[in-house]
Scaffold this motif. Structure first.
Motif, PDB file in Angstrom:
ATOM      1  N   ILE A  36      25.342  -1.108  13.298  1.00  0.00           N
ATOM      2  CA  ILE A  36      25.053  -2.035  14.404  1.00  0.00           C
ATOM      3  C   ILE A  36      24.410  -1.287  15.556  1.00  0.00           C
ATOM      4  CG2 ILE A  36      26.079  -3.598  16.092  1.00  0.00           C
ATOM      5  CD1 ILE A  36      28.351  -4.012  14.004  1.00  0.00           C
ATOM      6  N   VAL A  40      20.798  -2.045  17.318  1.00  0.00           N
ATOM      7  CA  VAL A  40      20.624  -2.326  18.746  1.00  0.00           C
ATOM      8  C   VAL A  40      19.688  -1.294  19.379  1.00  0.00           C
ATOM      9  CG1 VAL A  40      21.823  -2.490  20.949  1.00  0.00           C
ATOM     10  CG2 VAL A  40      22.843  -3.493  18.929  1.00  0.00           C
ATOM     11  N   ILE A  59      18.135  -8.240  17.270  1.00  0.00           N
ATOM     12  CA  ILE A  59      19.574  -8.260  17.555  1.00  0.00           C
ATOM     13  C   ILE A  59      20.214  -9.511  16.959  1.00  0.00           C
ATOM     14  CG2 ILE A  59      21.295  -8.386  19.364  1.00  0.00           C
ATOM     15  CD1 ILE A  59      19.715  -6.575  21.013  1.00  0.00           C
ATOM     16  N   GLY A  63      21.550  -7.368  14.128  1.00  0.00           N
ATOM     17  CA  GLY A  63      22.773  -7.015  14.840  1.00  0.00           C
ATOM     18  C   GLY A  63      23.816  -8.102  14.752  1.00  0.00           C
TER      19      GLY A  63
END
Lengths: 168, 410
Positions: A36, A40, A59, A63
């Motif tokens: 993650i 990002v 994202i 993400g």
């Protein structure tokens, strides 16, 4: 050194460190969390190049949606700490030299074309950055390949359902 | 000095804004808990907090002190990184999501024009969704890292719920985007400005001035239901269903870490209410036609009688402290109302934020009202509702809106 260059190096270092941590972590959840962070940090790099839309979508999709599923499945299966195995002979004598060679080739490639890389927002202005341009490309110029890709993903989803149902 | 200020204004102004916003949000969060307890108490024919300060007004302060002073034990066998990261993640992301929200039209002060919010991004809606999409990890991680069955179940429920309802949440907004043709929250509000039609120009009704519009009532209903599920509030508060899961994902948290989850939840309630206001209820626009200039005095008309009521009601309060504090607050409110009535420039500045925060308050009250009224969903009902009703209806809204817009264009 300009501010955007400093931010670039911070984000790039973060992405690389998180990617290394993704491999080294022994618990699947920690690996997923590292991934993650990579996502990002990449979104931050897109933002630095003036591609706000791509950054936000990066994202939201990677993400958010994709990694939530990863974390969810790891938590649901309650996967424990992985056991560490020693390197096999193939990995030691084949893998490490190949990995080094690949890194060398990528580094050489970057070094040769460093003049043309879009590292500043000004250089990226010419590229597709606005949401409108992007959607024009996707839904007008490349509408058939785009729809075909989504169809391919649909087929994959259906395949997963069929495979899961056979067990019952 | 002024040269320095002019050169670094781009840096100084946002820092001041961030400080103000964080302070304001934390205060509003604290008093939201007070309001919630009061409103639910009155729904259930009780008095609610009454002991700490007049009408329990200092209760949030007492709660804050309690949270800070309480012991913060860490259960054995927790995953340390996750256990500490989760509350920070929840709170940080919730507060960050407010940074792209425009609370009013641009403000001009000392020859410097700035937007009434922190960041004015051209894809602010997507940024907001991106931040809320990451919010799931706070809850999921807290549940997993606590090393507790109830927490894990709560965390799992929450991730599944957020994945399911995020789709409907995102799709319900597409109708608004089709009308506005823009991803910037500021522009979405400006598109709803329909001069002499007032509230009919809002996306909820969709009588747009110089471009095609279509009523987004279906979109709004889908959005608000999905938003309640995203914020884990009643009737979708299964991640912390106390009758089944003790306290769900935050069972093992105490003291300030628990408070961070709490503040995060209230902050995301505020963020969602702001978003609903902007997307469907015209943001900072007045519900009255622009030609009705008398409605500009509405802030004064509300503030002065309310201040006077607090003043005269406070004089007869039981405690001496209350007899001092309440009339004081009442006098300040009435004086503020009078000042707005007398100084036209201040009154003009206050119009946008006044309507914005009035609308947000209505949504927040609605949240509390539902908590006092509705029972909790069963888990299978929740999933059925999300996937089989909410998602198809919001896709239907997209199809309907695009068909109408296409028909109007030709």
């Amino acid at each position: 050194m300009t501010a955007s260059l400093i931010i670039f190096f911070v984000l790039a270092a973060l992405a690389v460190l998180a990617a290394v941590s993704l491999i080294l972590q022994r618990h699947p959840i920690h690996s997923a969390l590292s991934l993650i962070v990579v996502m990002v940090a990449l979104a931050g790099l897109y933002l630095l190049m003036g591609a706000e839309f791509v950054a936000a979508v990066q994202i939201i999709v990677y993400g958010g949606a994709v990694m939530v599923l990863f974390v969810f499945v790891i938590m649901l299966l309650n996967a424990g700490v992985e056991e560490r195995t020693n390197f096999s002979k193939l990995a030691t004598f084949g893998g490490i030299p190949l990995a080094l060679a690949l890194s060398g080739m990528i580094a050489a490639g970057i070094a040769r074309s460093s003049g043309q890389l879009a590292t500043s927002p000004a250089a990226a202005q010419g590229a597709i950055s606005s949401t409108k341009q992007l959607s024009m490309m996707l839904f007008r110029d490349f509408v058939y390949p785009f729809e075909l890709t989504s169809f391919l993903i649909l087929v994959a989803i259906l395949g997963a359902i069929v495979l899961a149902q056979r067990e019952n | 000095m002024s040269e320095f200020l002019a050169k670094y204004a781009f840096l100084i102004v946002p820092i001041i804004k961030v400080a103000i916003l964080v302070f304001a949000v934390l205060t509003v969060d604290a008093y939201l808990t007070w309001l919630e307890r009061k409103v639910i108490a009155h729904i259930q024919a009780r008095w609610g907090p009454y002991r700490v300060g007049p009408h329990g007004l200092l209760q949030p302060l007492a709660d804050g002190i309690k949270f800070i002073l309480k012991e913060d034990p860490m259960p054995s066998g927790v995953d340390k990184i996750g256990y500490f990261l989760a509350p920070f993640l929840t709170l940080t992301l919730a507060v960050t999501s407010l940074s792209v929200i425009p609370f009013g039209p641009d403000i001009k002060a000392f020859g410097y024009v700035t937007n009434f919010g922190i960041a004015d991004v051209n894809v602010s809606l997507l940024v907001l969704f991106a931040i809320t999409a990451l919010g799931v990890y706070g809850v999921a991680l807290a549940g997993w890292a606590s090393n507790n069955k109830y927490s894990l179940l709560g965390g799992l429920r929450s991730s599944a719920q957020m994945i399911s309802y995020e789709l409907a949440l995102t799709l319900s907004v597409v109708g608004v985007l089709l009308i506005a043709g823009d991803l910037s929250l500021k522009h979405i509000v400006e598109y709803q400005d329909n001069g002499n039609l007032g509230l009919l120009g809002w996306n909820l009704f969709g009588f747009a001035k110089d471009h095609a519009g279509f009523t987004q009532i279906i979109g709004f209903v889908c959005f608000f239901i999905a938003a309640i599920a995203e914020t884990n509030r009643v009737p979708f508060d299964l991640p912390e269903a106390e009758s089944e899961l003790v306290a769900g994902f935050h069972t093992e948290y105490a003291s300030m870490k628990f408070a961070m989850f709490f503040i995060g939840e209230y902050t995301s309630m505020i963020a969602v209410s702001c978003l609903a206001t902007i997307l469907f209820f015209g943001g900072w626009l007045s519900p009255f036609p622009a030609s009705w200039t008398l409605t500009h005095y509405l802030p004064s008309v509300i503030l002065i009688p309310f201040g006077l009521w607090v003043f005269f009601d406070g004089i007869r309060y039981e405690t001496i402290f209350g007899r001092v504090l309440l009339p004081g607050v009442g006098a300040v409110l009435a004086a503020a109302g009078l000042a707005l009535f007398l100084f036209a420039p201040a009154n003009d500045v206050i119009q946008g934020p006044f309507w914005f925060f009035a609308k947000v308050f209505v949504f927040l009250f609605f949240y509390i009202w539902m908590r006092g009224t509705l029972p909790r969903f069963r888990y299978d009902q929740l999933m059925d509702f999300g996937w089989k009703i909410l998602l198809p209806v919001s896709i239907g809204n997209v199809v309907l809106t695009s068909a109408f817009l296409l028909w109007r264009m030709h």
